[in-house]
Design an enzyme around this catalytic site. Structure first.
Site, short mmCIF file in Angstrom:
data_model
loop_
_atom_site.label_atom_id
_atom_site.label_comp_id
_atom_site.label_asym_id
_atom_site.label_seq_id
_atom_site.Cartn_x
_atom_site.Cartn_y
_atom_site.Cartn_z
N GLU A 28 0.86 -1.18 0.00
CA GLU A 28 0.00 0.00 0.00
C GLU A 28 0.89 1.22 0.00
OE1 GLU A 28 -3.63 2.25 2.42
OE2 GLU A 28 -2.77 0.41 3.24
N CYS A 232 -6.86 1.76 2.23
CA CYS A 232 -7.94 2.75 2.19
C CYS A 232 -7.85 3.66 0.98
CB CYS A 232 -7.93 3.58 3.49
SG CYS A 232 -8.52 2.65 4.91
N ASN A 356 -12.10 -2.63 0.15
CA ASN A 356 -11.06 -2.77 1.18
C ASN A 356 -11.65 -2.47 2.54
OD1 ASN A 356 -8.16 -2.63 2.31
ND2 ASN A 356 -9.03 -0.65 2.86
N GLU A 357 -11.61 -3.43 3.43
CA GLU A 357 -12.15 -3.34 4.80
C GLU A 357 -13.41 -2.48 4.87
OE1 GLU A 357 -9.22 -0.21 7.17
OE2 GLU A 357 -8.58 -2.30 7.01
#
Length: 795
Positions: A28, A232, A356-357
């Site tokens: 990331e 994120c 993503n999450e």
């Protein structure tokens, strides 16, 4: 009575669950992992696109300074009237007022500056044009802060149209704090854009490539897969792909560097997108890792931006096009684009992640459309669903419900917790069902880069291996951190502009990747001492309130003993106010925490009423508080005022035990109730149960272990972790082997203090040592040192 010899028995012919692509890595772009990190570009803000939208103090000339030598004078400005490319509109204008000994511009690079090494070559390029003085050279130098010249080249800008110029500079000195300088004489205006300096030696010598030392350390892991590009940053942005702060849209990252738009990175810096999807796929190929790209699903949970269902098809088409880009024949549209970029062979994409999450119903509603469409068109692609950023709670449950309903191949779980949580949850996946979607543990780490953190993670990872029926993929996170641009820690690999080292956690991951094996082997433990169960302490101690940037009032605060019915009023029975607004801080009246009293009860109910007068979020209710570093708390309206979470802090590190979505409203009165019984905790808002969890204590196993078989070598691999304060001796017995003697390679991490860490000065202080021995028969005795990680490879 004779005691039984402690024995680990491995059934070498009883081949079990496939381990598949279990251990990989996660990239990331945070902590300047790409620009200023893995991406080898040495010029910072090369296209003059830095902007306050990225970070408040940024501007188009961040990292640039004007040069005026020997009486030279110039004015420098950034314009966009005649851009090189409309997607990258800004460029610098050097208006020569008086030439003197030359005027121009200097780039400061990342960290302490631009690093160069004596004898190595650097590739310079720039787009330039000028109004006049076409016979005046532009002198390009790499200079020290004292003005000494480490390398020099000359280009002639002989056009009023944008033209690309290139040169090579060979360094005559080593200096990790250099500057890139461009100076010219003459008159008129001189225009520059896309100023670039790359080391000629990138990883595998790829152009626009990766920084060699960081990439080599990653490649040395031998990961099975790489998840990218986040994180994120996947979904944090606007819905319009042309916006400066759009969500991460993969198509913006392809093709000519000069036309890739700059992007706001949600970690508060600028992304050039020089490291784009094509480069990600190439890097995966170069290191032998399967690519796992993650795409947004048209929902930004940070700012509640939502694509209407009837406008979702272009987002689904993006997923189709990505699969075709990776796997399509050159005759297809996106396979053809890949071919033109230089890679006619498909990349062999097997996995794709959607979201993503993610939290919130809007994501899961949209996920179903992606899943159905992708499975219909590409049935062999394995699709990864999401379960939020926490290990338990309503959003975690919502993710698993969606995965089961849609028959997702994987569910992406994320959690960052204390080492104690990892030990307490060693058996987390034992009861997961093989017929359910598999777990992709896409982000996990214990808080810290000490040897203790790595030791505990190794113990937990043997549990991941032994539960390969349920856990299909796992990657530690985050992977990279530039020491001068820290957004998040811990991190697996740390670097500055010229050095890099792997943490203790890195070496554990490397051991497990190098010695994963292909199939599980049953392993039995006999004759060991009982597990060390920590006596279940009651959750009692002090109570307190705390807030941040908010103003609250509280009343009717009391605690009731559920065993005796005794009631105690908190805060002396009076109401209270907590205020921590900016105005309070300015006038010195900020009150951030308030002690309420304490109790030694183990079965109680705490209740209070609360109302927010102002502020963006909520407050914390602390309970079971021993001191500031050891306590539990109810985070009421946490993060972006989206959570109700129950959390446990041990030695200053925190685990989120469970989380549900909740939003605190100003001026509304809330009735809050907290029930504690033993280690069980329940939280109610207005008499509705919102959180329910158990704060488990670690149960220390005599040893943590797993075994596997590797097809390519025929080797049997045994991993044994001892987290105890004392050594443990055991017999390692391997059944059904034909050999009368064995060669055993041993890789061991031991002899370290629990707080030992690697550093730039001692990059391998905590790392495995290797040895080998031969043994007669099909077993051997081994003494596992205290706090040790041991891997046997039986040849």
């Amino acid at each position: 009575m004779k005691s039984v010899q402690p024995t680990l028995t491995i059934h070498t012919q009883d081949r079990g669950q496939e381990l598949g692509d279990l251990f990989g890595i996660f990239f990331e772009d945070l902590n300047h992992a790409a620009d200023g990190g893995l991406y080898a570009e040495l010029v910072r803000n090369r296209s003059f696109e830095f902007d306050p939208i990225d970070r408040a103090e940024y501007h188009a000339l961040t990292a640039w300074e004007k040069i005026e030598r020997g009486g030279g004078k110039a004015e420098i400005a950034v314009e966009d009237g005649f851009p090189l490319n409309p997607r990258n509109p800004h460029y610098v204008v050097i208006d020569i007022q008086s030439e003197g000994d030359g005027v121009g511009i200097m780039n400061l690079g990342f960290n302490s500056g631009i690093p160069v090494k004596r004898g190595e070559t650097y590739l310079f390029s720039v787009y330039a044009r000028r109004e006049a003085s076409f016979d005046e050279p532009v002198v390009v130098t790499i200079e020290g802060t004292d003005g000494s010249v480490h390398g020099e080249a000359t280009i002639m800008v002989q056009s009023s149209e944008w033209t690309k110029y290139e040169a090579k500079l060979t360094a005559i000195d080593t200096d990790f704090s250099s500057r890139l300088v461009m100076v010219t004489k003459g008159k008129g205006k001189f225009y520059l854009d896309m100023v670039s300096l790359f080391p000629e030696k990138t990883f595998l010598n790829r152009p626009n490539g990766m920084r060699e030392d960081i990439a080599a350390l990653i490649a040395d892991l031998k990961p099975k897969f790489m998840r990218f590009p986040g994180g994120c940053l996947i979904h944090d942005g606007s819905l319009n792909p042309d916006d400066r702060d759009s969500m991460y849209r993969w198509k913006n990252t392809l093709g000519d560097l000069a036309q890739r738009p700059a992007r706001r990175n949600n970690w508060s810096y600028n992304q050039t997108l020089g490291l784009g999807y094509y480069e990600y796929f190439l890097f995966c190929e170069d290191i032998g890792a399967k690519p796992i790209p993650i795409l947004p699903a048209g929902y930004n949970p940070h700012h509640k931006l939502i694509v209407p269902i009837n406008e979702l098809q272009p987002w689904i088409d993006d997923a189709f096009d990505l699969i075709e880009f990776a796997n399509g024949d050159p005759s297809t549209e996106w396979g053809g684009i890949r071919t033109k970029l230089g890679h006619p062979e498909p990349f062999g994409l097997e996995y794709i992640g959607i979201g993503n999450e993610e939290v919130g119903e809007p994501f899961f509603e949209r996920y179903a459309y992606f899943h159905k469409a992708i499975k219909e068109k590409y049935p062999d692609i394995q699709i990864i669903n999401s379960s939020g950023p926490f290990a338990a709670g309503s959003e975690y449950d919502r993710g698993w419900k969606s995965a089961r309903e849609n028959k997702s191949d994987f569910v992406d779980e994320h959690y960052y917790q204390t080492p104690e949580w990892f030990l307490a949850n060693y058996h987390r996946y034992d009861d997961f069902k093989a017929e359910d979607p598999k777990v992709f543990l896409g982000e996990y780490a214990s808080w810290g880069n000490t040897y203790y953190n790595a030791l505990v993670e190794a113990a937990f990872m043997t549990g991941l291996e032994k539960n390969a029926h349920a856990v299909g993929l796992a990657c530690y996170a985050p992977m990279l951190c530039n020491v001068d641009y820290i957004n998040w820690k811990p991190d697996m690999i740390w670097f500055n502009n010229h050095e890099v080292y792997g943490t203790a956690n890195y070496y554990v991951q490397k051991l497990f990747m190098h010695h994963q094996g292909d199939q599980l082997l049953p392993i039995e433990a006999n004759g060991f001492e009982e597990k060390q169960e920590i006596k279940a302490k009651p959750i009692n101690g002090a109570f307190a309130l705390g807030t941040d940037r908010c103003s609250f009032r509280f009343w009717d605060m009391k605690v009731v003993n559920n065993d005796t019915g005794e009631t105690r009023e908190l805060h002396g029975g009076s109401s209270a106010e907590l205020s921590d607004t900016d105005e309070d801080r300015l006038n010195g009246t900020s009150i951030q925490t308030l002690e309420l009293g304490e109790s030694d009860w183990s079965n109680y109910t705490l209740s209070l009423k609360a109302q927010r007068m102002s502020g963006p979020k909520g407050f914390n209710l602390y309970f079971g508080k021993r001191d500031a570093n050891n306590q539990l708390y109810w985070d009421f309206g946490g993060w972006q005022n989206q959570d109700s979470a129950l959390c446990s802090s041990v030695n200053g590190r925190t685990s989120v035990l469970t989380q549900s979505i909740f939003n605190v409203e100003s001026d509304k009165q809330y009735e809050l109730t907290l029930e504690v019984s033993g280690r069980r905790i329940r939280a109610y808002i207005d008499n509705v149960l919102i959180n329910d969890t158990e704060d488990k204590l670690p149960v220390i196993e005599p040893l943590y272990y797993s075994a596997s078989y590797e097809r390519s070598t025929g080797d049997v691999i045994v991993k044994v972790i001892n987290v105890q304060e004392n050594s443990v001796g055991a017999e390692i017995a391997l059944t059904d082997l034909q050999q009368t003697s064995l060669t055993v390679e041993v890789y061991e991490m031991s002899g370290h203090a629990l707080d030992d860490e690697n550093t730039f000065e001692s990059p391998e202080r905590v790392s495995p040592k290797q040895k080998e021995f031969r043994t007669e028969g099909s077993g051997f005795q081994y003494d596992f040192p205290k706090h040790s990680i041991t891997v046997f490879r039986v040849k």
